[in-house]
Motif scaffolding. Structure first.
Motif, PDB file in Angstrom:
ATOM      1  N   LEU A   1       0.692   1.892  10.358  1.00 27.33           N
ATOM      2  CA  LEU A   1       1.239   0.607   9.926  1.00 27.33           C
ATOM      3  C   LEU A   1       2.015   0.773   8.623  1.00 27.33           C
TER       4      LEU A   1
ATOM      5  N   ASP B   1       5.451   1.898   9.158  1.00 30.38           N
ATOM      6  CA  ASP B   1       6.339   0.843   9.665  1.00 30.38           C
ATOM      7  C   ASP B   1       6.591  -0.249   8.634  1.00 30.38           C
ATOM      8  N   TYR B   2       5.572  -0.551   7.839  1.00 26.99           N
ATOM      9  CA  TYR B   2       5.661  -1.628   6.846  1.00 26.99           C
ATOM     10  C   TYR B   2       5.077  -1.123   5.522  1.00 26.99           C
TER      11      TYR B   2
ATOM     12  N   GLU C   1       6.247  -3.023  -0.393  1.00 24.92           N
ATOM     13  CA  GLU C   1       7.098  -4.200  -0.208  1.00 24.92           C
ATOM     14  C   GLU C   1       6.384  -5.495  -0.589  1.00 24.92           C
TER      15      GLU C   1
ATOM     16  N   TYR D   1      -0.207  -9.247   3.055  1.00 25.25           N
ATOM     17  CA  TYR D   1      -0.124  -7.875   3.568  1.00 25.25           C
ATOM     18  C   TYR D   1      -1.516  -7.375   3.958  1.00 25.25           C
TER      19      TYR D   1
ATOM     20  N   PHE E   1      -2.687  -8.745   7.281  1.00 18.08           N
ATOM     21  CA  PHE E   1      -2.024  -8.081   8.402  1.00 18.08           C
ATOM     22  C   PHE E   1      -2.535  -6.652   8.588  1.00 18.08           C
ATOM     23  N   ASP E   2      -2.522  -5.894   7.518  1.00 18.85           N
ATOM     24  CA  ASP E   2      -2.879  -4.473   7.552  1.00 18.85           C
ATOM     25  C   ASP E   2      -4.358  -4.275   7.885  1.00 18.85           C
TER      26      ASP E   2
ATOM     27  N   TYR F   1       2.975  -7.845  15.871  1.00 13.26           N
ATOM     28  CA  TYR F   1       3.181  -6.637  15.071  1.00 13.26           C
ATOM     29  C   TYR F   1       4.657  -6.436  14.746  1.00 13.26           C
ATOM     30  N   GLN F   2       5.511  -6.657  15.732  1.00  9.14           N
ATOM     31  CA  GLN F   2       6.941  -6.464  15.516  1.00  9.14           C
ATOM     32  C   GLN F   2       7.512  -7.469  14.521  1.00  9.14           C
ATOM     33  N   LYS F   3       6.916  -8.664  14.456  1.00 13.98           N
ATOM     34  CA  LYS F   3       7.368  -9.666  13.486  1.00 13.98           C
ATOM     35  C   LYS F   3       6.980  -9.278  12.066  1.00 13.98           C
ATOM     36  N   GLY F   4       5.900  -8.510  11.919  1.00 15.14           N
ATOM     37  CA  GLY F   4       5.513  -8.014  10.600  1.00 15.14           C
ATOM     38  C   GLY F   4       4.581  -8.939   9.839  1.00 15.14           C
ATOM     39  N   TRP F   5       4.343  -8.574   8.592  1.00 16.09           N
ATOM     40  CA  TRP F   5       3.293  -9.196   7.801  1.00 16.09           C
ATOM     41  C   TRP F   5       3.725 -10.449   7.046  1.00 16.09           C
TER      42      TRP F   5
END
Length: 268
Positions: A143, A146-147, A151, A161, A164-165, A252-256
């Motif tokens: 992860l 990818d992210y 950030e 974050y 999500f993580d 997941y593709q949309k992100g955190w």
């Protein structure tokens, strides 16, 4: 994945902890602190078994929830090829497994085998514990590729974050198959409600000192008290219940960045 056994071999061979207690690992567990706890020599037999089991589990590594894993992390094996797993003793509770940045800037999985041995029970043998922990920590590493964690800068970004993580890592490692876990029992739903509430309250916090403490409490302590981890896990579980693998892939593709929005709307 490569396994570094230098520290644990010193311990197993009865070498004084002074030979490894100043490792970068014990300076990186918590930012700005040095944390080391003298390891108990009576644990040598179980630690010997765990070293052997970890090496066996990596040849090859088979994560929990492999269908979801392959959907989220294509080419995971090659992406993890250069990752180092540090097997150590000396980390204080509750730091049994974590990802930290080594002195060369690379992200490293750290397993404290004495801490991890405490997770063993009649229901969870050494093999299952190690697979669970490998699934969890490797999910973090992939992860982060990818992210990047860097950030997330503000307090609320860092909380989002972590949701999500840590949420995804906990979700994937909660059971060998997520369908095997009872996500709707009364006890589980109580934990979900508490975690959602605690995350919402922490998100609203304005006091800077309390914000710093919240970021620690979000992912440290007893399992059900790690509110960001648990709230994120239930957030992914809700998505899975509604749209299965496609839902998890889409989230997941949309992100955190917007991952916390639906949770915060529900709590109000």
């Amino acid at each position: 994945m490569k396994v570094n056994t230098e520290i644990v071999k010193h311990y197993l061979n009865g070498i004084s902890s002074s030979d490894y207690s100043d490792s970068w690992i014990f300076h990186s567990i918590e930012e700005g602190q040095y944390l080391f706890e003298e390891p108990d020599p009576e644990q040598i037999p179980i630690i010997t078994q765990m070293v052997e089991e970890i090496q066996a589990q990596l040849d090859p590594f088979l994560p929990f929830n492999q269908d979801l894993w392959n959907t989220l992390f294509p080419m995971a094996a090659s992406r993890l090829q250069k990752v180092t797993i540090q097997l150590v003793v000396g980390c204080p509770s509750p730091y049994g497994a974590m990802v930290r940045t080594a002195s060369d800037g690379s992200e490293t999985i750290i397993f404290d085998l004495i801490r991890m041995s405490c997770y063993k029970s009649a229901q969870n043998d050494v093999s299952e514990i190690i697979r669970k922990m490998l699934t969890h920590e490797c999910a973090h590493l992939l992860l982060h590729q990818d992210y990047p964690e860097s950030e997330a800068n503000t307090y609320r970004e860092k909380l989002s974050y972590l949701l999500f993580d840590e949420g995804l890592a906990h979700f994937l490692a909660m059971d060998e198959q997520v369908n095997n876990y009872d996500w709707t029992s009364s006890e589980t739903l109580e934990q979900k409600e508490k975690a959602f509430h605690d995350f919402s309250e922490a998100y609203k916090e304005e006091n800077s000192d309390q914000q710093k403490q919240n970021l620690i409490n979000a992912c440290a302590g007893a399992f059900w008290d790690k509110f960001a981890c648990i709230a994120g896990m239930f957030r992914f579980a809700d998505i899975y219940q509604m749209n299965r693998r496609a839902g998890i892939k889409s989230a997941y593709q949309k992100g955190w960045i917007d991952f916390s929005n639906e949770l915060l709307k529900k709590v109000g």
